[in-house]
Enzyme design. Structure first.
Site, PDB file in Angstrom:
ATOM      1  N   HIS A   8      -8.819   7.283   3.398  1.00  0.00           N
ATOM      2  CA  HIS A   8      -8.220   8.597   3.598  1.00  0.00           C
ATOM      3  C   HIS A   8      -9.260   9.679   3.332  1.00  0.00           C
ATOM      4  O   HIS A   8     -10.229   9.469   2.611  1.00  0.00           O
ATOM      5  CB  HIS A   8      -6.975   8.800   2.718  1.00  0.00           C
ATOM      6  CG  HIS A   8      -7.223   8.678   1.253  1.00  0.00           C
ATOM      7  ND1 HIS A   8      -7.397   7.456   0.622  1.00  0.00           N
ATOM      8  CD2 HIS A   8      -7.310   9.618   0.282  1.00  0.00           C
ATOM      9  CE1 HIS A   8      -7.581   7.650  -0.667  1.00  0.00           C
ATOM     10  NE2 HIS A   8      -7.542   8.958  -0.902  1.00  0.00           N
ATOM     11  N   CYS A  28       0.839  -1.204   0.000  1.00  0.00           N
ATOM     12  CA  CYS A  28       0.000   0.000   0.000  1.00  0.00           C
ATOM     13  C   CYS A  28       0.877   1.259   0.000  1.00  0.00           C
ATOM     14  O   CYS A  28       1.753   1.414   0.852  1.00  0.00           O
ATOM     15  CB  CYS A  28      -0.911  -0.018   1.227  1.00  0.00           C
ATOM     16  SG  CYS A  28      -1.839   1.506   1.479  1.00  0.00           S
ATOM     17  N   HIS A  66      -6.590   2.752   0.684  1.00  0.00           N
ATOM     18  CA  HIS A  66      -6.338   2.915   2.118  1.00  0.00           C
ATOM     19  C   HIS A  66      -7.236   4.083   2.495  1.00  0.00           C
ATOM     20  O   HIS A  66      -7.122   5.169   1.914  1.00  0.00           O
ATOM     21  CB  HIS A  66      -4.863   3.258   2.356  1.00  0.00           C
ATOM     22  CG  HIS A  66      -4.480   3.390   3.799  1.00  0.00           C
ATOM     23  ND1 HIS A  66      -3.452   2.660   4.342  1.00  0.00           N
ATOM     24  CD2 HIS A  66      -4.956   4.167   4.802  1.00  0.00           C
ATOM     25  CE1 HIS A  66      -3.309   2.980   5.632  1.00  0.00           C
ATOM     26  NE2 HIS A  66      -4.219   3.902   5.916  1.00  0.00           N
TER      27      HIS A  66
END
Length: 119
Positions: A103, A7, A101
């Site tokens: 955010h 990631c 991820h």
């Protein structure tokens, strides 16, 4: 705390990829977007690898509250709290999510266009 070695954001948090750090603590990490969409464009993410909002549950409520409290703190530190700012998260490819991820984009520092308006 789970992380994903593949990631991009996990690697930024770990310091393997440089970033323009704005804020960090034991739960969250914030840095300037490399392709800003506003005068102030900061990405705020949990240190824990969570793909998107689709993976959240009721138990993640305290983390989400903390993220929004931190967004306010960052807006205050960046001087955009009074003029206004936007906090947005994209969920999935059709929304424009390109890094999987969780955010949040903190956007401000100038007059923003109407949300969702064609450019």
């Amino acid at each position: 705390m789970t992380t994903d070695p593949n990631c991009l954001f996990c690697n930024i948090i770990a310091g393997r990829i440089p970033s323009a750090l704005v804020y960090q603590d034991d739960q969250v990490f914030a840095f300037r977007d490399i392709h800003p969409q506003a005068k102030q464009h900061i990405l705020l993410l949990p240190r824990q690898h969570i793909v998107s909002m689709t993976e959240l549950s009721h138990e993640d409520g305290p983390l989400l509250a903390y993220i929004y409290e931190t967004a306010l703190k960052i807006a205050q530190e960046q001087g955009i709290e009074q003029s206004g700012y936007r906090v947005v998260t994209n969920v999935g490819p059709n929304s424009g999510q390109t890094v999987f991820h969780l955010h949040f984009h903190i956007l401000g520092g100038e007059q923003l266009g109407l949300f969702g308006a064609a450019h």
